[in-house]
Design an enzyme around this catalytic site. Structure first.
Site, short mmCIF file in Angstrom:
data_model
loop_
_atom_site.label_atom_id
_atom_site.label_comp_id
_atom_site.label_asym_id
_atom_site.label_seq_id
_atom_site.Cartn_x
_atom_site.Cartn_y
_atom_site.Cartn_z
N LYS A 81 0.84 -1.20 0.00
CA LYS A 81 0.00 0.00 0.00
C LYS A 81 0.87 1.25 0.00
O LYS A 81 1.87 1.32 0.73
CB LYS A 81 -0.91 -0.02 1.23
CG LYS A 81 -1.88 1.15 1.34
CD LYS A 81 -2.74 1.00 2.58
CE LYS A 81 -3.72 2.14 2.74
NZ LYS A 81 -4.56 1.97 3.95
N SER A 157 -9.34 2.19 3.23
CA SER A 157 -8.41 2.89 2.36
C SER A 157 -7.42 1.98 1.66
O SER A 157 -6.67 2.42 0.78
CB SER A 157 -7.65 3.94 3.17
OG SER A 157 -6.84 3.33 4.15
N SER A 181 -9.63 0.07 7.40
CA SER A 181 -9.04 0.18 6.07
C SER A 181 -8.55 -1.13 5.47
O SER A 181 -8.30 -1.21 4.27
CB SER A 181 -7.90 1.19 6.07
OG SER A 181 -8.41 2.49 6.25
#
Length: 469
Positions: A81, A157, A181
């Site tokens: 990420k 996210s 997330s």
């Protein structure tokens, strides 16, 4: 191997390497080809380093040829990420205000552990700006799409991470979770994840949101998540709050027979308003768990409504995190994030933050008390299924705390929690349950999840190759 290489789990890949049926170079190239085909549609990766990935794969192939792998992750493609420092790659956190040029000379602890374990780093996956919301779009990278239906969001996210795994762009992804997330996109993309106990996976650099946050895996299978969590866990001198290294191998003993567990089922935690399809799928899962021999009992809310506590703490953290930003930066940023920063600056104060911190302590106590009676807590993962890309919430649920009310409480308490796919809504989109364990109970959660997965295996997404006309 019967399946295409990009369809194989990490465990299947390493078995193929061990038996010399496939090589890390072949598996990595299959993922890179899949990325080339589908990323223009899905937009899961904001950076792909094909040369570096293939060079790592060559080194891994050589190790496997001499039967000297670094461990069970050697040669397995993994995405990172774009919130986590990764050596030689910019970490822009979905924001135009962070320039690509800079001193990118250090890995964050979880990335360093993957690299040291021989994992193949494919690239960086998309995130909303500064991971500040539960869907994945940003001024820097645009919108990421859900492989089950490319008109829908994958959540966030860690939305790029989940979309990458769900579409076969790699078997494993590393994401983060400070309010849901990991769990939100796993639920929306039909995948498994575990948010570990706070401090289980070390973190660096420090962030004001650090006491909420945890890094963890997103995967097709429970076994793969256990493999990656084993690699990620342990101490790091850069993180003063990291838990001590316990040498736990989470993949070992996954299939161990479980005793009868007492599970508390809360459909609303006292304040959520889930959609009918969500409750229908969760209640079907309850019956499945009872068929496995567990005792499931509906419970009242285990704690007082934590929404204001979370929001007051988050507001104070936001003021600290963005203290140096002003109009010049705001002009380039997501308007919703700018509005949140400005609102936080207007409303946050020391008294409200300290009061919320005290309330957080009480919520933690209430959950500790809950687990004196129940082994696990079960909730829906989300209050709704995935919704249209480009919006921050479905009609009637504009803010994430309305459609994702089940995840953030366990960032407050730092407890480990998993997302388990449990069926589909009437439109054929994934639904999931969340299972929460006491602090430090990752092994129990993984064993429980593996038992459920073996009894009721879930399907995998197949990405649509092009946008609709």
């Amino acid at each position: 191997m019967q399946n295409a290489l990009y369809e194989l789990t990490a465990a299947q890949l390493t078995e193929g390497y061990r038996t010399k049926k496939i090589t890390p170079v072949e598996a990595t190239q299959a993922c890179l080809d899949r990325i080339a085909d589908l990323n223009p549609v899905i937009n899961a990766f904001c950076l792909v380093d094909e040369a570096a990935a293939l060079a790592q794969a060559e080194q891994s192939t050589a190790r496997w040829q001499t039967n000297t792998p670094l461990g069970p992750l050697d040669g397995v493609p993994v995405s990172i990420k774009d919130l986590l420092l990764t050596k030689d790659w910019p970490t822009r956190r979905g924001s135009k205000v962070i320039p690509a040029e800079g001193d990118w000379s250090e890995d964050s602890p979880p990335v360093a552990r993957i690299r040291d374990a021989g994992g193949i780093l494919l690239g960086k996956t998309t995130t909303p700006e500064f991971a500040a919301k539960g869907v994945t779009d940003s001024p820097l990278t645009g919108a990421t799409r859900n492989p089950w239906d490319i008109t829908r969001t994958p959540g966030g996210s860690s939305g790029g991470a989940a979309a990458a795994v769900a579409s076969g762009m790699g078997p494993l992804a590393l994401g983060t979770d400070a309010g849901g997330s990991l769990r939100i996109p796993a639920a929306m993309c039909g995948l498994f994840t575990i948010k570990p106990t706070g401090g289980r996976v070390p973190s660096y650099p420090p962030t004001p949101y650090g006491s909420f946050a945890a890094s963890g895996p997103i995967s097709w299978s429970v076994e793969d998540a256990a493999i990656l969590l084993t690699v990620l866990s342990g101490d790091d001198w850069r993180d003063g709050s990291a838990l001590p290294l316990d040498s736990m191998d989470y993949a070992n003993g996954l299939n161990q027979d479980l005793r009868r567990l007492r599970i508390g089922w809360s459909p609303d935690l006292g304040f959520a308003r889930p959609q009918t399809a969500v409750l229908d799928a969760a209640e079907k899962a309850l019956g499945q768990l009872e068929a496995l021999g567990h005792l499931v009992e509906k419970v009242s809310a285990p704690f007082d409504n934590p929404t204001n506590t979370y929001e007051d703490l988050r507001a104070g953290m936001t003021v600290a995190a963005f203290a140096r930003m002003g109009d010049a930066q705001f002009a380039q940023m997501d308007p919703a994030l700018v509005a949140h920063i400005q609102e936080s600056r207007s409303n946050a104060n020391l008294a409200s933050y300290l009061a919320a911190d005290s309330a957080r302590t009480e919520i933690c106590r209430q959950m500790r008390q809950f687990h004196t009676e129940f082994d696990l807590l079960l909730t829906p993962a989300l209050a709704c299924t995935t919704f249209e890309v480009g919006i921050d919430g479905p009609m009637g649920m504009a803010e994430s705390r309305h459609w994702s009310p089940y995840t953030f409480p366990f960032n407050l308490t730092r407890q480990p929690a998993v997302t388990l796919p449990c069926g589909m809504d009437p439109n054929g989109l994934p639904l999931a349950i969340q299972v929460v364990g006491p602090l430090y109970s990752e092994m129990l959660l993984l064993q429980f999840s593996r038992q459920y997965e073996r009894a009721y295996p879930w399907n995998r997404a197949r990405a649509t190759p092009r946008l609709p006309e």
